[in-house]
Design an enzyme around this catalytic site. Structure first.
Site, PDB file in Angstrom:
ATOM      1  N   LYS A   1       0.039  -1.982   1.850  1.00  0.00           N
ATOM      2  CA  LYS A   1      -0.382  -0.637   1.459  1.00  0.00           C
ATOM      3  C   LYS A   1      -1.843  -0.706   1.038  1.00  0.00           C
ATOM      4  O   LYS A   1      -2.223  -1.557   0.213  1.00  0.00           O
ATOM      5  CB  LYS A   1       0.487  -0.127   0.304  1.00  0.00           C
ATOM      6  CG  LYS A   1       1.917   0.188   0.701  1.00  0.00           C
ATOM      7  CD  LYS A   1       2.002   1.449   1.528  1.00  0.00           C
ATOM      8  CE  LYS A   1       3.445   1.913   1.694  1.00  0.00           C
ATOM      9  NZ  LYS A   1       3.527   3.136   2.529  1.00  0.00           N
TER      10      LYS A   1
ATOM     11  N   GLU B   1      -1.366   2.331  10.094  1.00  0.00           N
ATOM     12  CA  GLU B   1      -0.487   3.485   9.942  1.00  0.00           C
ATOM     13  C   GLU B   1      -1.216   4.584   9.171  1.00  0.00           C
ATOM     14  O   GLU B   1      -1.791   4.327   8.104  1.00  0.00           O
ATOM     15  CB  GLU B   1       0.765   3.017   9.187  1.00  0.00           C
ATOM     16  CG  GLU B   1       1.925   3.978   9.270  1.00  0.00           C
ATOM     17  CD  GLU B   1       3.138   3.425   8.519  1.00  0.00           C
ATOM     18  OE1 GLU B   1       3.427   2.206   8.609  1.00  0.00           O
ATOM     19  OE2 GLU B   1       3.792   4.216   7.815  1.00  0.00           O
TER      20      GLU B   1
ATOM     21  N   LYS C   1      11.129   8.750  10.204  1.00  0.00           N
ATOM     22  CA  LYS C   1      11.982   8.512   9.027  1.00  0.00           C
ATOM     23  C   LYS C   1      13.053   9.590   9.011  1.00  0.00           C
ATOM     24  O   LYS C   1      12.754  10.765   9.236  1.00  0.00           O
ATOM     25  CB  LYS C   1      11.157   8.564   7.737  1.00  0.00           C
ATOM     26  CG  LYS C   1      10.176   7.413   7.614  1.00  0.00           C
ATOM     27  CD  LYS C   1       9.317   7.542   6.371  1.00  0.00           C
ATOM     28  CE  LYS C   1       8.258   6.447   6.380  1.00  0.00           C
ATOM     29  NZ  LYS C   1       7.171   6.729   5.422  1.00  0.00           N
TER      30      LYS C   1
HETATM   31 MG   LIG Z   1       3.632   5.139   5.999  1.00  0.00          MG
END
Ligand SMILES: [Mg+2]
EC number: 5.1.1.-
Length: 342
Positions: free
Chosen positions: A155, A205, A253
């Protein structure tokens, strides 16, 4: 069918931080659907960015309850259309119910959901495990917990993103993926892509905010040295075609799109459009992970580590160890709540 709702607060192993904020307990809602002596499970978690709270999910479920409890399940796909209407745009509640109807239909038919879709447990990609934003020494410590994982997702969206990746690269040969969660600009993304390409990063991403001008997404798509995968830009089924013009791939998702029914359709569409396919997750229990794992035979990339980041898992099902999945021995999505919850 009969509906049962469990409201659970799941503590994390360590606090989880991304570019938008931090949390140490995941608030989740797990549903059970009962029919013919079988139980199907589904789950949706609270999520600030998508503006769904535990309370709002439960409220939506209670609105659907009278319709649902008047139904006899035959086909999850046919029922999804009706549930979609009754849940009035709450894709999180809809996803939990659609996972549960798939799980239940599979358990009744004595087949796994992927088998019900004509798929086999073959060509299953490894899953990444996620390092959340922290100080560099703490990120090195997080990395040390995942020594044998083949893919690490980092991240980013800090003031020192390049330094983080450089330092982590000195500690592992694993493939890296990075997720900026909408925190970068166009020029930053293009510069980072060139440096990260040299540091063994596989893709980026969602570098830009989802609402960025189309021309910004187009510039990044054209000039990035690495593939760009849409997450926040690919929410609903109709986003797949749009994303095919500005992204190399999409991250599906279940809670964003409303469950397995639309997710299977989105993957089919993505393949027709030659997009790279990925499924991701929230930090969630094995209930939602086992549901998303039914998509694995159709994926190029998996990011289904949500329950690995929990201190305790209230369910068993598809297992993920050191990046590799083992299918469940149970039918449907393969999941079952542990006794103290059930
Ligand atoms: Mg993501």
């Amino acid at each position: 069918m009969k509906l049962l709702i469990h409201i659970l607060d799941l503590p994390l192993k360590i606090p989880f931080t991304i570019s938008r904020g931090s949390f140490s307990v995941q608030k989740t809602v797990i549903v059970e659907l009962h029919q013919a002596g079988h139980i199907g499970y589904g789950e949706a978690t609270q999520h600030a960015y998508y503006q769904h709270s535990q309370e709002s999910i439960v409220t939506s479920l209670e609105k659907v309850r009278p319709f649902l409890e008047s139904c006899h399940l035959e086909s999850p796909e046919e029922l999804w259309q009706e549930l979609s209407h009754h849940s009035k745009g709450d894709t999180f509640a809809l996803s939990a119910l659609d996972q549960a109807t798939h799980d239940l239909a599979g358990k009744i038919a004595q087949r796994s959901v992927y088998e019900q879709h004509g798929l086999a447990w073959q060509n299953i990609p490894a899953s990444s495990v996620t390092l959340s934003i922290s100080s560099i020494p703490q990120m090195i410590e997080q990395l040390s917990l995942y020594q044998n994982w083949p893919v690490i997702k980092i991240k980013l969206g800090t003031g020192n993103d390049l330094e983080i990746v450089k330092v982590l690269r000195d500690h592992t040969n694993a493939v890296f993926r990075v997720d900026a969660n909408c925190a970068w600009t166009v020029s930053q993304t293009i510069q980072m892509s060139e440096r990260f390409n040299e540091l063994g990063v596989e893709f980026i991403e969602q570098p830009l905010p989802a609402h960025s001008p189309v021309k910004d997404h187009e510039t990044v798509f054209r000039e990035s040295a690495l593939p760009i995968i849409a997450d926040e830009s690919c929410v609903l089924e109709e986003d797949v075609v749009h994303c095919s013009r500005h992204f190399h791939g999409i991250n599906i998702k279940l809670c964003k799109c409303g469950g397995l029914t639309p997710a299977f359709r989105m993957l089919k569409k993505a393949k027709e459009l030659s997009l790279l396919t990925m499924a991701g997750c929230m930090i969630e229990s094995n209930v939602a992970i086992s549901a998303a794992a039914q998509l694995l035979p159709l994926l190029d990339y998996a990011d289904l580590d949500g329950d690995v980041l929990l201190a305790e898992n209230p369910a068993t099902g598809v297992e993920l160890k050191e990046g590799h999945f083992s299918p469940s021995k149970e039918f449907g999505c393969g999941t079952r709540l542990t006794e103290q919850i059930a």
